[in-house]
Design an enzyme around this catalytic site. Structure first.
Site, mmCIF file in Angstrom:
data_model
loop_
_atom_site.group_PDB
_atom_site.id
_atom_site.type_symbol
_atom_site.label_atom_id
_atom_site.label_comp_id
_atom_site.label_asym_id
_atom_site.label_seq_id
_atom_site.Cartn_x
_atom_site.Cartn_y
_atom_site.Cartn_z
ATOM 1 C CE LYS A 195 0.445 -0.523 -0.140
ATOM 2 N NZ LYS A 195 0.503 -1.977 0.098
ATOM 3 C CG PHE A 219 3.028 -11.034 -1.379
ATOM 4 C CD1 PHE A 219 3.588 -9.775 -1.486
ATOM 5 C CD2 PHE A 219 3.426 -11.842 -0.320
ATOM 6 C CE1 PHE A 219 4.541 -9.323 -0.581
ATOM 7 C CE2 PHE A 219 4.372 -11.405 0.604
ATOM 8 C CZ PHE A 219 4.937 -10.144 0.456
ATOM 9 N NE ARG A 266 -1.346 -0.751 5.880
ATOM 10 C CZ ARG A 266 -0.097 -1.100 6.117
ATOM 11 N NH1 ARG A 266 0.263 -1.568 7.309
ATOM 12 N NH2 ARG A 266 0.819 -0.980 5.162
ATOM 13 C CG ASN A 268 -1.834 -2.626 2.745
ATOM 14 O OD1 ASN A 268 -1.497 -1.972 1.764
ATOM 15 N ND2 ASN A 268 -0.966 -3.237 3.515
ATOM 16 C CG HIS A 274 4.930 1.193 1.813
ATOM 17 N ND1 HIS A 274 5.353 -0.068 2.176
ATOM 18 C CD2 HIS A 274 6.035 1.986 1.838
ATOM 19 C CE1 HIS A 274 6.657 -0.034 2.394
ATOM 20 N NE2 HIS A 274 7.098 1.200 2.190
#
Ligand code: CMP
Length: 139
Positions: free
Chosen positions: A11, A59, A104, A114, A117
């Site tokens: 991310k 979210f 994580r 986090n 993915h």
């Protein structure tokens, strides 16, 4: 026979903090083979399409905004039982609940940021792999 590949995405927060190298090392050490890899930046619309299954959740909009805020690394990863093994390697979606030694636990900042993915089902792994990579890019 479980699917032999999964799709992962490092991310924007982890890319910004230069965690790409250590995360790739963890992935290799866990015996995943990198079959395709790309550094790219998603538009908001692309992030919305990628996370289509979460549309409508509270979210969703924030997540898509965040996922299009900087570069990401898309990865097609090969291993027997890839989806389940990869989810073990990365740990719980919520970093507060992730076990020691998981990606994580080491690199996530929050539930949204986090670090990484991982596809959660064979259907999503296929859809997400097709989202990023055509057949000629998979070796
Ligand atoms: P990821 O594996 O990328 O899949 C969907 C993402 O949505 C998830 O990781 C989290 O980053 C995010 N997410 C899931 N549940 C919540 C939540 N309750 N609040 C905020 N973000 C969430």
């Amino acid at each position: 026979m479980p699917l032999g590949y999964t799709l992962a995405m490092i991310k924007p927060s982890a890319c910004r903090k230069n965690h790409v190298g250590p995360i790739l090392a963890m992935i290799n050490q866990a015996d995943f083979r990198i079959s395709a890899i790309r550094s790219t930046k998603l538009t908001k619309e692309e992030a919305e399409r990628f996370y289509e299954m979460h549309r409508g959740k509270e979210f969703y909009d924030d997540l898509c905004e965040f996922m299009s805020s900087g570069s990401i690394i898309a990865l097609l990863l090969e291993k027997e039982n890839a989806i389940e093994d990869f989810r073990k390697l990365i740990g719980n979606t919520n970093p507060e609940m992730a076990e020691e030694g998981t990606v994580r636990k080491r690199f996530a900042e929050s539930l949204q940021k986090n670090a990484i993915h991982g596809a959660d089902s064979p259907e999503n792994a296929k859809r997400e792999a097709d989202f990023f990579f055509n057949q000629r890019e998979r070796y």
